[in-house]
Design an enzyme around this catalytic site. Structure first.
Site, PDB file in Angstrom:
ATOM      1  N   TRP A  99       0.842  -1.207   0.000  1.00 45.84           N
ATOM      2  CA  TRP A  99       0.000   0.000   0.000  1.00 45.84           C
ATOM      3  C   TRP A  99       0.869   1.246   0.000  1.00 45.84           C
ATOM      4  CZ3 TRP A  99      -4.279  -1.373  -1.868  1.00 45.84           C
ATOM      5  CH2 TRP A  99      -4.903  -2.564  -1.487  1.00 45.84           C
ATOM      6  N   ASP A 166      -1.804   6.702   6.324  1.00 44.36           N
ATOM      7  CA  ASP A 166      -2.835   5.763   5.891  1.00 44.36           C
ATOM      8  C   ASP A 166      -3.089   4.841   7.082  1.00 44.36           C
ATOM      9  OD1 ASP A 166      -4.334   3.690   4.866  1.00 44.36           O
ATOM     10  OD2 ASP A 166      -2.956   3.192   3.228  1.00 44.36           O
ATOM     11  N   LYS A 190     -12.070  -2.050   6.776  1.00 43.52           N
ATOM     12  CA  LYS A 190     -11.262  -2.918   7.628  1.00 43.52           C
ATOM     13  C   LYS A 190     -11.743  -2.861   9.080  1.00 43.52           C
ATOM     14  CE  LYS A 190      -8.712  -3.493   3.958  1.00 43.52           C
ATOM     15  NZ  LYS A 190      -7.635  -2.585   3.548  1.00 43.52           N
TER      16      LYS A 190
HETATM   17  C1  LIG Z   1      -7.083  -2.086   2.178  1.00 41.13           C
HETATM   18  C2  LIG Z   1      -6.063  -1.025   2.263  1.00 41.13           C
HETATM   19  C3  LIG Z   1      -5.964  -0.007   1.300  1.00 41.13           C
HETATM   20  C4  LIG Z   1      -6.851   0.049   0.071  1.00 41.13           C
HETATM   21  O1  LIG Z   1      -8.101   0.400   0.409  1.00 41.13           O
HETATM   22  P1  LIG Z   1      -9.243   0.632  -0.699  1.00 41.13           P
HETATM   23  O2  LIG Z   1     -10.324   1.236   0.127  1.00 41.13           O
HETATM   24  O3  LIG Z   1      -9.575  -0.701  -1.269  1.00 41.13           O
HETATM   25  O4  LIG Z   1      -8.708   1.550  -1.727  1.00 41.13           O
HETATM   26  C5  LIG Z   1      -5.019   0.980   1.485  1.00 41.13           C
HETATM   27  N1  LIG Z   1      -4.200   0.970   2.555  1.00 41.13           N
HETATM   28  C6  LIG Z   1      -4.254   0.003   3.491  1.00 41.13           C
HETATM   29  C7  LIG Z   1      -3.330   0.043   4.647  1.00 41.13           C
HETATM   30  C8  LIG Z   1      -5.185  -1.023   3.375  1.00 41.13           C
HETATM   31  O5  LIG Z   1      -5.258  -1.992   4.308  1.00 41.13           O
END
Ligand SMILES: *Cc1c(COP(=O)(O)O)cnc(C)c1O
Length: 356
Positions: A99, A166, A190
């Site tokens: 990511w 993030d 998540k």
């Molecule tokens: C799942 C995830 C993403 C991507 O998320 P989307 O909503 O599918 O774009 C980005 N960063 C992390 C840390 C993730 O776990």
């Protein structure tokens, strides 16, 4: 048979969140209409956004001078919106996994990107330490929890530049010091809500500094000014976020989630370390994620990988197959994961050891 959901994302949500959201889809606040068929500007829906924002501010103790918004597009859209809005000349990124790399790729479209450190050569089995961030970087971007590799930065870093994080897969799992960040974003699927919404926390006075024209929809100011109502927001995911936030508050907030996360992790990592069949994949124990617990068969038991997956699946474990870039197993233990769930997994591991 009872199923235990260890999916990495979309992932487990509290049962009552699913049930209450389902009820509102059938009949929103007794109106006889579905949540899915009312105007987002209806007087009924605004209170949903307002309460969700207020709960986020309360639970994370968001200081004055910050805005909380909901957007579509997932965390992946933020990989591009962050540099669009914040990168002036140079940005720094800590490369801790897939990511983080994707976020860097987008930033390169907008200026110079400095990778302050990377554990790519070791397949991201640890969080790089002892690095320095260039003082002239516009911001440093970190991924607090690396969902795929099972590493986590479970503290708020002190850095010499603006910090952007993030937090898609560990937000609301511990108290955070929001004042240390200029921007925090998290795809909701998540730990917060049904897929389709992203939570973004922004420091107001850092917006509008980038020397470029930004398309209206990609400009954070648009959504801050309109309170997430510039265009039609994802109403059902936002409603489910509200129910999760209510649940979180009733359970004791992020302090309680932090405690529970540590309890779950101790149970699972304890068994990984004890059980001769398995080993953890993260090399620095302090970097072990409390959210995504990654493990593989010990080298001498490699051939038991598939049989263990089948055994655990037959006992009701769902979603424990590791990501293809790590292999083995991954037990995702988000806020809604119960002690009962992790104990059921550990029971499988013990039984499987006894059989082999
Ligand atoms: C799942 C995830 C993403 C991507 O998320 P989307 O909503 O599918 O774009 C980005 N960063 C992390 C840390 C993730 O776990």
């Amino acid at each position: 048979m009872k199923k235990y959901n260890f999916n990495a994302g979309p992932s487990i949500l509290p049962r009552e969140v699913i049930e209450k959201t389902a009820q509102q889809i059938l009949d929103f606040n007794g109106s006889g209409l579905s949540l899915a068929e009312i105007s987002h500007r209806a007087k009924d829906f605004q209170p949903v956004v307002d309460e969700a924002v207020a709960l986020i501010k309360e639970l994370l103790q968001v200081p004055e001078g910050y805005s909380v918004i909901f957007l579509g597009g997932g965390a992946s859209l933020e990989f591009c919106m962050v540099p669009y809005n914040f990168l002036i000349k140079k940005a720094a990124y800590l490369n801790t996994g897939t990511w983080a790399k994707k976020a860097m790729k987008e930033a390169k479209l907008f200026g110079e990107v400095v990778e302050v450190a990377s554990s790519a050569d070791a397949n991201y089995t640890f969080i790089p330490k002892g690095w320095e961030c260039p003082a002239d970087a516009d911001y440093l971007h970190i991924t607090t929890n690396n969902t795929i590799y099972g590493t986590e930065i479970r503290k708020d870093l002190d850095v010499n530049v603006r910090l952007i994080a993030d937090m898609s897969s560990d937000i609301f799992s511990r108290p955070i010091d929001v004042a240390k960040y200029d921007c925090i974003y998290a795809g909701a699927q998540k730990n917060l809500a049904m897929a389709g919404v992203t939570l973004i926390i922004l420091k107001d006075d850092t917006l509008g500094k980038a020397p470029r024209q930004i398309p209206t929809m990609l400009d954070y100011r648009t959504h801050v000014e309109k309170g997430s109502m510039f265009n039609t927001p994802p109403v059902v995911p936002i409603y489910s976020a509200l129910e999760t936030l209510r649940w979180l508050k009733a359970k004791g907030g992020v302090e309680a989630m932090d405690k529970l996360a540590k309890q779950r992790a101790e149970i699972v990592y304890g068994e990984i370390d004890r059980n001769k069949l398995f080993r953890g994949t993260v090399t620095d124990v302090e970097d072990r994620s409390l959210m995504n617990i990654c493990f593989v068969m010990a080298d001498e038991y490699k051939e038991l990988e598939k049989p263990f997956l089948e055994y655990a699946t037959a006992q009701g474990m769902v979603g424990i197959k590791g990501h293809r870039s790590v292999g083995g197993f991954r037990a995702s233990c988000y806020n809604a994961q119960t002690i009962e769930g992790v104990e059921a997994l550990v029971k499988c591991m013990k039984e499987f050891e006894a059989k082999n």
